[in-house]
Write an enzyme that holds these catalytic residues in place. Structure first.
Site, PDB file in Angstrom:
ATOM      1  N   GLY A  19       0.814  -1.223   0.000  1.00 33.60           N
ATOM      2  CA  GLY A  19       0.000   0.000   0.000  1.00 33.60           C
ATOM      3  C   GLY A  19       0.837   1.258   0.000  1.00 33.60           C
ATOM      4  N   ASP A  20       0.175   2.385  -0.292  1.00 38.33           N
ATOM      5  CA  ASP A  20       0.802   3.713  -0.285  1.00 38.33           C
ATOM      6  C   ASP A  20       1.946   3.838  -1.281  1.00 38.33           C
ATOM      7  OD1 ASP A  20      -0.932   4.425   1.814  1.00 38.33           O
ATOM      8  OD2 ASP A  20       0.425   3.533   3.275  1.00 38.33           O
ATOM      9  N   LYS A  23      -0.423   5.140  -5.795  1.00 40.11           N
ATOM     10  CA  LYS A  23      -1.466   4.783  -6.777  1.00 40.11           C
ATOM     11  C   LYS A  23      -2.279   6.006  -7.161  1.00 40.11           C
ATOM     12  CE  LYS A  23      -3.115   1.871  -3.786  1.00 40.11           C
ATOM     13  NZ  LYS A  23      -2.041   1.848  -2.766  1.00 40.11           N
ATOM     14  N   GLY A  24      -2.635   6.803  -6.124  1.00 38.35           N
ATOM     15  CA  GLY A  24      -3.470   7.986  -6.369  1.00 38.35           C
ATOM     16  C   GLY A  24      -2.833   8.896  -7.389  1.00 38.35           C
ATOM     17  N   GLY A  47      -6.011   5.834   1.474  1.00 34.62           N
ATOM     18  CA  GLY A  47      -5.666   7.252   1.623  1.00 34.62           C
ATOM     19  C   GLY A  47      -4.747   7.605   0.478  1.00 34.62           C
ATOM     20  N   HIS A  48      -5.258   8.364  -0.472  1.00 30.50           N
ATOM     21  CA  HIS A  48      -4.473   8.709  -1.659  1.00 30.50           C
ATOM     22  C   HIS A  48      -4.204  10.206  -1.647  1.00 30.50           C
ATOM     23  CE1 HIS A  48      -5.448   4.735  -3.222  1.00 30.50           C
ATOM     24  NE2 HIS A  48      -6.701   4.978  -2.931  1.00 30.50           N
ATOM     25  N   THR A  49      -2.945  10.566  -1.759  1.00 31.99           N
ATOM     26  CA  THR A  49      -2.579  11.981  -1.812  1.00 31.99           C
ATOM     27  C   THR A  49      -2.287  12.353  -3.261  1.00 31.99           C
ATOM     28  OG1 THR A  49      -1.655  11.826   0.390  1.00 31.99           O
ATOM     29  CG2 THR A  49      -0.972  13.726  -0.926  1.00 31.99           C
ATOM     30  N   GLN A 225      -5.440  -0.176  -1.316  1.00 28.90           N
ATOM     31  CA  GLN A 225      -4.581  -1.147  -0.635  1.00 28.90           C
ATOM     32  C   GLN A 225      -3.616  -1.748  -1.661  1.00 28.90           C
ATOM     33  OE1 GLN A 225      -8.274  -1.446   0.232  1.00 28.90           O
ATOM     34  NE2 GLN A 225      -7.556   0.294   1.388  1.00 28.90           N
ATOM     35  N   GLY A 303      -2.194   8.781  10.070  1.00 27.52           N
ATOM     36  CA  GLY A 303      -1.022   9.552  10.512  1.00 27.52           C
ATOM     37  C   GLY A 303       0.075   8.682  11.110  1.00 27.52           C
ATOM     38  N   ARG A 304      -0.126   7.350  11.083  1.00 25.83           N
ATOM     39  CA  ARG A 304       0.876   6.457  11.687  1.00 25.83           C
ATOM     40  C   ARG A 304       2.175   6.477  10.894  1.00 25.83           C
ATOM     41  NH1 ARG A 304      -2.081   0.758  11.889  1.00 25.83           N
ATOM     42  NH2 ARG A 304      -2.959   1.556   9.952  1.00 25.83           N
ATOM     43  N   ARG A 306       4.946   4.968   8.777  1.00 24.95           N
ATOM     44  CA  ARG A 306       5.041   3.785   7.928  1.00 24.95           C
ATOM     45  C   ARG A 306       6.401   3.136   8.169  1.00 24.95           C
ATOM     46  NH1 ARG A 306       3.016   7.189   2.679  1.00 24.95           N
ATOM     47  NH2 ARG A 306       0.791   7.180   3.123  1.00 24.95           N
ATOM     48  N   LYS A 332       8.636   7.345  -6.410  1.00 30.50           N
ATOM     49  CA  LYS A 332       9.482   7.834  -5.323  1.00 30.50           C
ATOM     50  C   LYS A 332      10.966   7.472  -5.481  1.00 30.50           C
ATOM     51  CE  LYS A 332       7.131   8.797  -1.499  1.00 30.50           C
ATOM     52  NZ  LYS A 332       6.275   8.790  -0.293  1.00 30.50           N
ATOM     53  N   GLY A 412       8.989  12.857  -8.002  1.00 31.25           N
ATOM     54  CA  GLY A 412       8.520  13.888  -7.082  1.00 31.25           C
ATOM     55  C   GLY A 412       7.025  13.696  -6.880  1.00 31.25           C
TER      56      GLY A 412
HETATM   57  P1  GDP Z   1      -1.502   5.581  -2.441  1.00 30.69           P
HETATM   58  O1  GDP Z   1      -2.290   5.197  -1.237  1.00 30.69           O
HETATM   59  O2  GDP Z   1      -0.907   4.416  -3.150  1.00 30.69           O
HETATM   60  O3  GDP Z   1      -2.261   6.490  -3.373  1.00 30.69           O
HETATM   61  O4  GDP Z   1      -0.245   6.415  -1.915  1.00 30.69           O
HETATM   62  P2  GDP Z   1      -0.280   7.579  -0.803  1.00 30.69           P
HETATM   63  O5  GDP Z   1      -0.868   8.791  -1.428  1.00 30.69           O
HETATM   64  O6  GDP Z   1      -0.865   7.090   0.467  1.00 30.69           O
HETATM   65  O7  GDP Z   1       1.271   7.746  -0.512  1.00 30.69           O
HETATM   66  C1  GDP Z   1       2.164   8.106  -1.517  1.00 30.69           C
HETATM   67  C2  GDP Z   1       2.827   9.429  -1.100  1.00 30.69           C
HETATM   68  O8  GDP Z   1       3.957   9.653  -1.917  1.00 30.69           O
HETATM   69  C3  GDP Z   1       1.934  10.638  -1.300  1.00 30.69           C
HETATM   70  O9  GDP Z   1       2.227  11.578  -0.304  1.00 30.69           O
HETATM   71  C4  GDP Z   1       2.318  11.152  -2.679  1.00 30.69           C
HETATM   72  O10 GDP Z   1       2.128  12.560  -2.810  1.00 30.69           O
HETATM   73  C5  GDP Z   1       3.795  10.836  -2.685  1.00 30.69           C
HETATM   74  N1  GDP Z   1       4.359  10.509  -4.001  1.00 30.69           N
HETATM   75  C6  GDP Z   1       3.800   9.808  -5.025  1.00 30.69           C
HETATM   76  N2  GDP Z   1       4.695   9.624  -6.024  1.00 30.69           N
HETATM   77  C7  GDP Z   1       5.842  10.217  -5.618  1.00 30.69           C
HETATM   78  C8  GDP Z   1       7.149  10.336  -6.212  1.00 30.69           C
HETATM   79  O11 GDP Z   1       7.435   9.843  -7.302  1.00 30.69           O
HETATM   80  N3  GDP Z   1       8.080  11.021  -5.458  1.00 30.69           N
HETATM   81  C9  GDP Z   1       7.804  11.554  -4.230  1.00 30.69           C
HETATM   82  N4  GDP Z   1       8.766  12.184  -3.577  1.00 30.69           N
HETATM   83  N5  GDP Z   1       6.585  11.451  -3.672  1.00 30.69           N
HETATM   84  C10 GDP Z   1       5.622  10.786  -4.346  1.00 30.69           C
HETATM   85  P1  IMO Z   2      -3.901   2.709   0.351  1.00 31.45           P
HETATM   86  O1  IMO Z   2      -5.058   2.569  -0.605  1.00 31.45           O
HETATM   87  C1  IMO Z   2      -1.452   0.961   3.502  1.00 31.45           C
HETATM   88  C2  IMO Z   2      -3.439  -1.936   6.152  1.00 31.45           C
HETATM   89  C3  IMO Z   2      -3.622  -1.524   7.601  1.00 31.45           C
HETATM   90  C4  IMO Z   2      -3.548  -2.888   8.257  1.00 31.45           C
HETATM   91  C5  IMO Z   2      -4.262  -3.788   7.271  1.00 31.45           C
HETATM   92  C6  IMO Z   2      -5.734  -4.029   7.589  1.00 31.45           C
HETATM   93  O2  IMO Z   2      -3.715   4.091   0.863  1.00 31.45           O
HETATM   94  O3  IMO Z   2      -2.669   2.077  -0.179  1.00 31.45           O
HETATM   95  P2  IMO Z   2      -7.934  -2.546   7.358  1.00 31.45           P
HETATM   96  O4  IMO Z   2      -8.304  -1.238   7.990  1.00 31.45           O
HETATM   97  O5  IMO Z   2      -7.957  -2.525   5.870  1.00 31.45           O
HETATM   98  O6  IMO Z   2      -8.712  -3.695   7.921  1.00 31.45           O
HETATM   99  O7  IMO Z   2      -6.382  -2.792   7.816  1.00 31.45           O
HETATM  100  O8  IMO Z   2      -4.158  -3.142   6.018  1.00 31.45           O
HETATM  101  N1  IMO Z   2      -3.996  -0.979   5.163  1.00 31.45           N
HETATM  102  C7  IMO Z   2      -3.240  -0.158   4.417  1.00 31.45           C
HETATM  103  N2  IMO Z   2      -1.908   0.070   4.403  1.00 31.45           N
HETATM  104  N3  IMO Z   2      -2.257   1.596   2.610  1.00 31.45           N
HETATM  105  C8  IMO Z   2      -3.590   1.357   2.588  1.00 31.45           C
HETATM  106  O9  IMO Z   2      -4.398   1.879   1.641  1.00 31.45           O
HETATM  107  C9  IMO Z   2      -4.142   0.481   3.546  1.00 31.45           C
HETATM  108  N4  IMO Z   2      -5.401   0.058   3.818  1.00 31.45           N
HETATM  109  C10 IMO Z   2      -5.283  -0.843   4.797  1.00 31.45           C
HETATM  110  O10 IMO Z   2      -2.594  -0.663   8.021  1.00 31.45           O
HETATM  111  O11 IMO Z   2      -2.206  -3.309   8.326  1.00 31.45           O
HETATM  112 MG    MG Z   3      -2.292   5.519   0.800  1.00 33.07          MG
END
Ligand code: GDP
Ligand code: IMO
Ligand code: MG
Length: 422
Positions: A19-20, A23-24, A47-49, A225, A303-304, A306, A332, A412
């Site tokens: 995750g994270d 994707k967003g 949570g997509h930023t 996820q 806010g945890r 990672r 990244k 970036g």
């Molecule tokens: P998602 O849940 O997969 O959509 O990812 P999140 O948004 O939770 O976390 C990705 C974080 O990395 C966000 O704060 C994005 O703004 C940031 N991000 C995405 N792509 C890049 C990249 O190529 N470089 C940097 N520095 N940040 C990025």
């Molecule tokens: P995005 O879409 C990262 C993790 C939680 C926990 C496990 C189960 O932003 O990538 P849940 O609340 O789904 O029952 O939690 O999955 N988890 C994520 N970790 N990014 C996410 O979403 C997540 N959604 C759930 O931290 O370990």
């Molecule tokens: Mg996320």
């Protein structure tokens, strides 16, 4: 940097790690040339930023495509917290057209309460969920006692279902978890007001997507996820309760799997994980803290902090197998620019002393395996339009190991900070 890519009718965007991965951002980028953007699983645990035009958006429940004025679809495989959804519709609803599947399940207040109480009770054995009621909502769906979005269309049925559910959930909350219970009137009146607000958006989203594809429109399927959090194939029990893998897009929306043309795996150039569970390439202090700060690795939803690790090609090879990626977006890469040397996990050392390039099928092997690293040269300079040779070599190392082309490289956080590779 301008990114040119040819639009294909349907593209799934899947998290390749825990995750994270960004994707967003990738969905937002590709959405510029798409007509429809669908979410097929998960709920407000996502949570997509997304950053563009100098503004930062944080999206949990709506498909990211709403920000770009596209048709945004929440499919049957999603769970919906109406409070979160209504909040996001207040903020972004007028940017695009929104459609909600009547077959999606509702997250009810007791799901959130049970998620919280159950994690508390598990103590040290907790999963580390986002505590948004995801697991309990999907559990009720599987038990066939869930309340669905289409129940919002019939106030009498909705009230009746809430009453039946509360008779059991309140007992459970009180006797098992010693937690507060819910009043029928409170819950019913809240959900009746959400119903008023959401009714106009409820649609046959399977038909809508089918018609869009038949008309040759470009449809994106936005995974939430990620692969290693998949309920069936992830690192159970430290997973989410849905199927983020690419084939989940077909079941979650209600189209045949042969309608999915391209499958883009989104992987960070390193790895992060939120919550509990084994993580072979997790970095030791203080480099872990350094990477966390450089990458801003703090959860969007909770806010945890990672947990951070070096790129794990064994886990990524597994993700290639499970999803059938046609290409990868490696995000990244810029975050690694400060390191003189960058370890990459290429194999696991198993407890019996053998080494394997494959993800262990048995949980004990995975829990006790050790990463085997190859160390690649760092580039120690800011990434720009042309990747320096060492960064290029890093990307090629990944492509070669996985036999999947890396078509996009993140340099970036902003929308434009992506390099397209042919
Ligand atoms: P998602 O849940 O997969 O959509 O990812 P999140 O948004 O939770 O976390 C990705 C974080 O990395 C966000 O704060 C994005 O703004 C940031 N991000 C995405 N792509 C890049 C990249 O190529 N470089 C940097 N520095 N940040 C990025
Ligand atoms: P995005 O879409 C990262 C993790 C939680 C926990 C496990 C189960 O932003 O990538 P849940 O609340 O789904 O029952 O939690 O999955 N988890 C994520 N970790 N990014 C996410 O979403 C997540 N959604 C759930 O931290 O370990
Ligand atoms: Mg996320």
């Amino acid at each position: 940097m301008r990114v040119h890519f040819s639009a294909v009718p349907s593209t799934v965007i899947v998290g390749a790690q825990w995750g994270d991965e960004g994707k967003g951002k990738i969905v937002d980028l590709l959405a510029q040339k798409a007509d429809v953007v669908c979410r097929y699983q998960g709920g407000p645990n996502a949570g997509h930023t997304i950053i563009f035009g100098g503004d930062t958006y944080k999206i949990r429940q709506l498909p990211t495509g709403i920000l770009s004025g596209k048709t945004a679809v929440l499919g049957a495989g999603c769970v919906v917290d109406p409070e979160v959804l209504v909040g996001e519709l207040d903020d972004y609803g007028d940017r695009g057209k929104f459609c909600l599947s009547g077959n999606a399940h509702l997250i009810m207040p007791w799901h959130v309460a049970i998620d919280q109480a159950s994690e508390r009770r598990l103590g040290k054995l907790q999963i580390g969920t986002t505590r948004r009621g995801i697991g309990p909502a999907y559990a009720d769906k599987a038990s066939r006692i869930g309340i669905r979005v289409q129940d919002l269309l019939e106030p009498k049925i909705l009230r009746q279902k809430i009453e039946v559910a509360l008779a059991e959930k309140n007992l459970w909350l009180e006797r098992v978890y010693e937690a507060d219970t819910f009043e029928l009137e409170d819950v019913a009146s809240r959900y009746e007001s959400y119903a008023q607000r959401l009714r106009p958006y409820i649609a046959d989203t399977s038909l809508l997507v089918d018609e869009a594809l038949r008309a040759g429109k470009s449809v994106l399927f936005e995974g939430a996820q990620a692969t290693l959090l998949d309920l069936d194939h992830g690192t159970y029990p430290f997973v989410t309760s849905s199927n983020p893998v690419a084939s989940g897009a077909a079941t979650g929306i209600g189209i045949g799997p042969n309608r999915l043309d391209e499958i883009i795996g989104v992987a960070k150039a390193y790895v992060t994980r939120v919550g509990e569970g084994p993580f072979p390439s997790e970095i030791e202090s203080p480099e872990q803290e350094q990477l966390r700060e450089l990458g801003g690795e703090f959860g969007t939803v909770t806010g945890r902090e990672r947990r951070c690790g070096w790129l794990d090609l064994v886990a990524l090879r597994y993700a290639v197998r499970l999803n059938g990626f046609t290409s990868l977006a490696l995000t990244k890469l810029d975050v690694l620019s400060s390191f003189a040397e960058i370890p990459v996990c290429v194999r696991y050392l198993l407890p019996d002393g053998t080494e394997t390039p494959h993800f262990p099928a048995h949980q004990s092997d995975f829990h006790h395996c050790r990463p085997v690293y190859e160390t690649l040269e760092g580039w120690e300079q800011r990434l720009d339009a042309e990747l320096p040779a060492a960064a290029q070599a890093y990307v090629e190392f990944v492509e070669h190991a996985l036999e999947v082309p890396v078509r996009l490289v993140g340099t970036g956080a902003e929308r434009e900070r992506v390099l397209a590779r042919s």
